[in-house]
Write an enzyme that holds these catalytic residues in place. Structure first.
Site, short mmCIF file in Angstrom:
data_model
loop_
_atom_site.label_atom_id
_atom_site.label_comp_id
_atom_site.label_asym_id
_atom_site.label_seq_id
_atom_site.Cartn_x
_atom_site.Cartn_y
_atom_site.Cartn_z
CB ALA A 119 69.44 39.29 30.59
CD GLU A 160 62.14 40.15 29.52
OE1 GLU A 160 61.06 39.83 28.98
OE2 GLU A 160 63.14 40.51 28.88
N1 3HC Z 1 69.91 32.86 31.90
C1 3HC Z 1 70.69 31.92 32.47
N2 3HC Z 1 70.52 30.61 32.30
C2 3HC Z 1 69.52 30.22 31.50
C3 3HC Z 1 68.65 31.13 30.88
C4 3HC Z 1 68.89 32.51 31.09
N3 3HC Z 1 68.13 33.46 30.53
N4 3HC Z 1 67.75 30.45 30.16
C5 3HC Z 1 68.04 29.14 30.34
N5 3HC Z 1 69.09 29.01 31.14
C6 3HC Z 1 69.77 27.77 31.56
C7 3HC Z 1 68.85 26.87 32.37
O1 3HC Z 1 68.89 27.22 33.73
C8 3HC Z 1 69.44 25.51 32.09
O2 3HC Z 1 70.59 25.41 32.91
P1 3HC Z 1 71.16 23.99 33.33
O3 3HC Z 1 71.51 23.28 32.08
O4 3HC Z 1 72.30 24.35 34.19
O5 3HC Z 1 70.03 23.32 34.07
C9 3HC Z 1 69.92 25.63 30.65
O6 3HC Z 1 70.02 27.02 30.39
C10 3HC Z 1 68.98 25.02 29.64
O7 3HC Z 1 67.68 25.52 29.89
P2 3HC Z 1 66.39 24.61 29.67
O8 3HC Z 1 66.59 23.30 30.36
O9 3HC Z 1 65.22 25.42 30.02
O10 3HC Z 1 66.50 24.35 28.10
P3 3HC Z 1 65.36 24.31 27.03
O11 3HC Z 1 66.02 24.03 25.74
O12 3HC Z 1 64.25 23.41 27.47
O13 3HC Z 1 64.74 25.79 26.96
C11 3HC Z 1 64.78 28.19 26.84
C12 3HC Z 1 65.54 26.87 26.53
C13 3HC Z 1 63.53 28.26 25.97
C14 3HC Z 1 65.70 29.33 26.51
C15 3HC Z 1 64.39 28.18 28.32
O14 3HC Z 1 65.53 27.89 29.10
C16 3HC Z 1 63.83 29.47 28.82
O15 3HC Z 1 62.66 29.73 28.68
N6 3HC Z 1 64.71 30.30 29.42
C17 3HC Z 1 64.30 31.53 30.07
C18 3HC Z 1 63.99 32.58 29.07
C19 3HC Z 1 63.76 33.88 29.77
O16 3HC Z 1 62.98 33.98 30.69
N7 3HC Z 1 64.47 34.90 29.32
C20 3HC Z 1 64.38 36.19 29.92
C21 3HC Z 1 65.48 36.35 30.90
S1 3HC Z 1 65.33 37.85 31.79
C22 3HC Z 1 65.88 39.02 30.71
O17 3HC Z 1 66.21 38.75 29.61
C23 3HC Z 1 65.93 40.40 31.29
C24 3HC Z 1 66.26 41.43 30.30
O18 3HC Z 1 65.09 42.04 29.89
C25 3HC Z 1 67.18 42.45 30.90
#
Ligand code: 3HC
Length: 690
Positions: free
Chosen positions: A63, A126
């Site tokens: 998300a 999460e």
């Molecule tokens: N939402 C919004 N932005 C996100 C995002 C997300 N879930 N995941 C990554 N981004 C953004 C980062 O902030 C970054 O932004 P920027 O370029 O403006 O700085 C850009 O995407 C690239 O991220 P990374 O620099 O981390 O890129 P990598 O390639 O190194 O890693 C990734 C990619 C593995 C996807 C890593 O970003 C990551 O681990 N993201 C978080 C994953 C996560 O925690 N997902 C769960 C979200 S909560 C959810 O899903 C709730 C649901 O259950 C309702």
């Protein structure tokens, strides 16, 4: 368009196309477009199956974290789309590559079949954002795979490989092809596919597992683990009820201080690498070979960090015995990693194969990056940099690990100050994540970009600071310690201060930290400060302790006794010394509450942090937070000192600072002009992060 659709052989291939991570963004229109596209494909008589894939580097990163600061009710649209996919009368196949994380994996869980490329990673992270999987993950995962495995994955937030996902039954196949080809192939070979309803769970199957896990939960600042277990327990009941509970608890967590702090930390860490005016990270020079000057504890630790990133490193240590010790330290650390199963013997051998120990500085002539890690003394640093200037290849980056000295003065003894940058590692450098990257007055932007790239390359968190005494981290730490020492004079004892800060969430209280780091370091700094800043005196208590030769763990005693070398035991001698010192100053000792301890320590950090931001030493408030979260044991759930300032409200911060200013040592409480300015105009530090 964030969603594309192409129909091939009666299969509607739906592609998430929302860079950089294909987040299921509500504001960005991804969720609405996905819902509409799925609905259209379901209604299209020429379509017999649906495939969902991601564009670019990955399937879906989850998300959109930004959506959680807005109207949480909007997240129901994600849930509706996923329910619609699950209820589809036509089979839906998710074909994963890169990563499927959080909402991304939950999207795949709502599909009837899941394929994952062999290099992909899957997980529900999460919990590390203080959240629970809020798009059906807590309900669908334990119905699909063994509930205890499902719980472990959700509580740890760890990512698993495609092979592991297949083994636990999370996916149907590991693929080697591109995602669309893999899905079409799967449908051709396994078709015609039928929609597959999610499995069922019985209360018997899940209650015992949940209770067992609940008993092992550690009380912490993050309420998410307990809520995850509550949701999993509900997975034994009807799906719609479980989903409703999950949505309610998700909203509760999203508003919690812990989740807001952890989200701030996630975004702040990514922001830290962005410095205006730098060339793009992709065009920054990559480091192929590094060298470290100095084989002490810090030098050996830095060398290990470089080796851990599979880069070759030369360690220069002229003293033969010290060189032997550096080699032994590196070998022992790698051997311990092998013993603990963190590293294979072959990988450890390969790392040792990339290590060169040398006595002569001329061995660094070919290195792309040379990191000086000699004794913290200006003459010693100058000698090294003068020698490097003569030896290093043109274009090599010359870095200093200084933690306090003037980098510009170091750079000035070379003919190439543009190539000089600070890389302030924290000890032990192979373990601590933080590196302060110090930008000198003449550091070339390309060199700074390359330094940022290198720090990322070795898996550390880099934050850029400008030159000043103590840079960002240690400058704030001084004010934190100043208050801790004054609290001792006012009525607290070491144990109370340390316990109060640790109960609040700091990994270690300030006095235990100084005992661990070595009191002599702080003593030297205070002696220097007494000359430089005679108008900003410290409490004499730490000096009195140092005068007794008690430097902390390394001498067996400091604020505490350390009979086993590590565990602090209260020492009546020190407690009496503190009482006597208060009496000598004519201070009527009083009961100090834990609240006052936390408040004074924290306010001192916020105030100095604001000063550092307004001076431009830190680029933005969140950079200060990232330093505190990664280098000083500040609890991630509390987001960092600047985030805490906003949590408290800057007007409250200012009122409290002025309250303490009216008491003892008002000079230490002079409010930072930036705080006054923001508080008076009703703004937040966070507004300066963008
Ligand atoms: N939402 C919004 N932005 C996100 C995002 C997300 N879930 N995941 C990554 N981004 C953004 C980062 O902030 C970054 O932004 P920027 O370029 O403006 O700085 C850009 O995407 C690239 O991220 P990374 O620099 O981390 O890129 P990598 O390639 O190194 O890693 C990734 C990619 C593995 C996807 C890593 O970003 C990551 O681990 N993201 C978080 C994953 C996560 O925690 N997902 C769960 C979200 S909560 C959810 O899903 C709730 C649901 O259950 C309702």
């Amino acid at each position: 368009m964030p969603i594309r659709q192409v129909v091939t052989d009666r299969v509607a291939v739906i592609t998430l196309s929302h860079p950089p991570v294909n987040a299921l963004s509500i504001d960005g229109g991804v969720v609405a477009a996905l819902g509409e596209t799925v609905a259209a494909a379901q209604a299209d008589p020429t379509v017999s199956a649906l495939v969902i894939v991601g564009d670019g580097r990955m399937f879906c990163g989850g998300a959109d974290i930004m959506d959680f600061d807005r109207d949480l009710a909007a997240l129901d649209t994600v849930r509706d789309v996923l329910n619609r996919i699950e209820a589809s009368a036509k089979p839906v196949v998710a074909s994963i590559h890169g990563v499927a994380l959080g909402g991304g994996l939950e999207l795949a869980l709502a599909c009837h079949y899941r394929l994952a490329h062999r290099d992909s990673r899957l997980g529900l992270p999460e919990v590390s954002l203080g959240l629970l999987p809020g798009s059906g993950g807590t309900q669908r995962l334990p119905r699909l795979i063994d509930p205890s495995t499902a719980i472990e994955l959700m509580l740890s937030g760890r990512r698993i490989t495609a092979a592991q996902a297949l083994e636990v039954g999370l996916i149907d196949a590991v693929t080697e092809q591109a995602p669309i080809d893999a899905a079409l192939d799967f449908i051709r070979t396994h078709g015609p596919l039928a929609p597959r309803p999610i499995g069922r769970l019985t209360a018997d199957g899940v209650a015992a597992v949940v209770e067992e896990q609940r008993a092992t939960l550690r009380q912490g600042l993050n309420p998410a683990p307990a809520h995850i277990l509550t949701c999993v327990a509900a997975a034994a009941g009807p799906l719609d009820e479980g989903l409703a509970l999950e949505a309610r608890l998700f909203a509760e967590l999203a508003g919690s201080e812990a989740s807001r702090g952890l989200r701030h930390a996630f975004l702040g860490q990514r922001l830290a690498g962005r410095i205006p005016g730098l060339p793009a990270a992709t065009s920054a020079a990559k480091i192929g070979a590094a060298a470290v000057i100095g084989g002490g504890l810090m030098g050996a630790g830095i060398a290990l960090a470089v080796l851990d990133a599979d880069l070759p490193v030369v360690v220069v240590e002229p003293n033969e015995a010290a060189r032997g010790r550096a080699g032994a330290k590196i070998r022992d650390t790698l051997a311990r990693s092998v013993q603990k199963g963190r590293l294979t013997e072959a990988a450890a051998e390969a790392r040792l194969g990339r290590l060169t120990l040398a006595g002569d500085i001329s061995s660094v002539a070919d290195a792309d990056l040379i990191i000086e890690a000699v004794f913290e003394d200006m003459d010693a640093k100058r000698q090294v940099f003068t020698a490097l200037d003569a030896i290093a290849r043109p274009g090599a980056i010359l870095a200093s690990n200084t933690s306090t000295l003037d980098l510009d003065a170091v750079a000035a003894c070379t003919s190439r100050p543009g190539d000089v940058v600070g890389l302030h590692f924290f000890s032990p450098a192979n373990i601590m994540k933080l590196v302060e990257i110090v930008r000198g007055a003449k550091t070339d932007p390309a060199v700074l970009a390359a330094a940022l790239g290198f720090v990322k390359q070795i898996g550390k968190v880099g934050v850029v600071a400008s030159v000043c005494d103590g840079f960002i981290g240690n400058r704030i730490f001084e004010e934190y310690l100043r208050q801790a020492y004054f609290l001792l004079e006012d009525g607290a004892l070491p144990r109370q201060i340390d316990n109060a800060m640790e109960a609040w969430g700091m990994a270690m209280g300030p006095l235990r930290t100084m005992d661990m780091a070595g009191q002599d370091i702080g003593w030297n700094i205070r002696k220097r400060r007494a000359v430089e800043q005679p108008d900003r005196p410290y409490s004499r208590i730490p000096d009195l302790i140092c005068e007794m030769g008690r430097f902390g763990q390394k001498t067996g005693s400091g604020y505490y006794q350390y009979p086993d070398g590590r565990t602090p035991v209260d020492d009546p001698v020190i407690n009496q010394l503190i009482l006597d010192h208060s009496a000598e100053l004519g201070i009527q000792r009083r009961d100090i509450s834990d609240l006052e301890i936390v408040e004074r320590c924290l306010l001192a950090m916020i105030n100095e942090g604001a000063r550092i931001v307004s001076e431009g030493v830190a680029y933005r408030p969140s950079d200060v937070d990232i330093i505190y979260l990664n280098g000083y044991g500040f609890p991630a759930e509390r987001g960092g000192p600047m985030f805490q300032g906003d949590q408290m409200g800057l007007q409250t911060v200012l009122t409290k600072i002025r309250f303490y200013q009216d008491q003892r040592h008002g000079w230490a409480w002079e409010p930072a002009a930036l705080l006054v300015d923001l508080a008076e105009s009703d703004r937040r530090l966070g507004a300066l992060n963008a």
